[in-house]
Write an enzyme that holds these catalytic residues in place. Structure first.
Site, PDB file in Angstrom:
ATOM      1  N   SER A  39      82.370   1.582  16.879  1.00 37.06           N
ATOM      2  CA  SER A  39      82.574   2.028  18.123  1.00 37.06           C
ATOM      3  C   SER A  39      83.706   2.675  18.190  1.00 37.06           C
ATOM      4  O   SER A  39      84.769   2.904  17.130  1.00 37.06           O
ATOM      5  CB  SER A  39      82.805   0.929  19.183  1.00 37.06           C
ATOM      6  OG  SER A  39      84.008   0.106  18.951  1.00 37.06           O
ATOM      7  N   CYS A  40      83.806   3.598  19.165  1.00 41.16           N
ATOM      8  CA  CYS A  40      85.040   4.540  19.402  1.00 41.16           C
ATOM      9  C   CYS A  40      85.277   4.812  20.727  1.00 41.16           C
ATOM     10  O   CYS A  40      84.952   4.073  21.661  1.00 41.16           O
ATOM     11  CB  CYS A  40      85.000   5.858  18.411  1.00 41.16           C
ATOM     12  SG  CYS A  40      83.593   6.684  18.938  1.00 41.16           S
ATOM     13  N   LEU A  41      85.827   5.945  21.425  1.00 39.58           N
ATOM     14  CA  LEU A  41      85.741   6.184  22.680  1.00 39.58           C
ATOM     15  C   LEU A  41      84.338   6.679  23.318  1.00 39.58           C
ATOM     16  O   LEU A  41      84.031   6.413  24.336  1.00 39.58           O
ATOM     17  CB  LEU A  41      86.801   7.533  22.819  1.00 39.58           C
ATOM     18  CG  LEU A  41      87.102   7.833  24.243  1.00 39.58           C
ATOM     19  CD1 LEU A  41      87.623   6.491  24.923  1.00 39.58           C
ATOM     20  CD2 LEU A  41      87.746   9.108  24.407  1.00 39.58           C
TER      21      LEU A  41
END
Length: 157
Positions: A113-115
């Protein structure tokens, strides 16, 4: 018609030699479609379920400062994007020392995951290229996670 477009008007001999090649290309195309259509993204609901089952390692690939400023999905570990390739190739002792987690095996289910999904997709691609074929990514990222979590909190109130 295709043979004439490709080879000009050379006739049946050329057509005979093109058809097996086209058959091979069609076979390769079908295989690539099957590989590419394998679902590699997870939804918010799927991620919640996976986290509850403890059946994954969730890796947040944002930089540490972003996580400190914005927060993180509970249960995730932080391996910044520029460290993912190296981290997944570390020996287990070094991985545990650096990330305080047992190093995943190539058969483990990883979700990145990231932003908002861009970096997590890159991390997933890196993991897959290293043999972590069950790797996936949460395309909605932190932005979507927060939106859903706030919405669920309001519904519970």
């Amino acid at each position: 018609m295709l043979a004439r477009l490709v080879l000009g008007t050379s006739g049946r001999a050329a057509l005979g030699s093109v058809e097996p090649a086209l058959g091979g290309l069609k076979s390769i195309w079908r295989c690539s479609q099957a590989f590419c259509s394998t679902p590699k993204g997870v939804t918010y609901r799927e991620l919640k379920s996976l986290l509850n089952s403890k059946d994954i390692m969730l890796i947040d690939v944002r930089n540490t400062l972003e996580i400190l400023e914005q927060g993180k999905i509970p249960g995730s570990i932080n391996i910044p994007l520029d460290e993912v390739g190296e981290a997944l190739q570390m020996n287990p002792v070094d991985f545990k020392e650096k990330y305080c987690q047992v190093k995943p095996s190539k058969s483990d289910r990883l979700v990145f995951s990231c932003l908002a999904g861009v970096r997590s997709k890159k991390a997933m691609d890196t993991a897959i290229s290293l043999g972590f074929n069950s790797a996936q990514h949460y395309a909605g990222g932190w932005k979507e996670w927060v939106t859903y979590e706030i919405s669920e909190e309001k519904q519970e109130s």
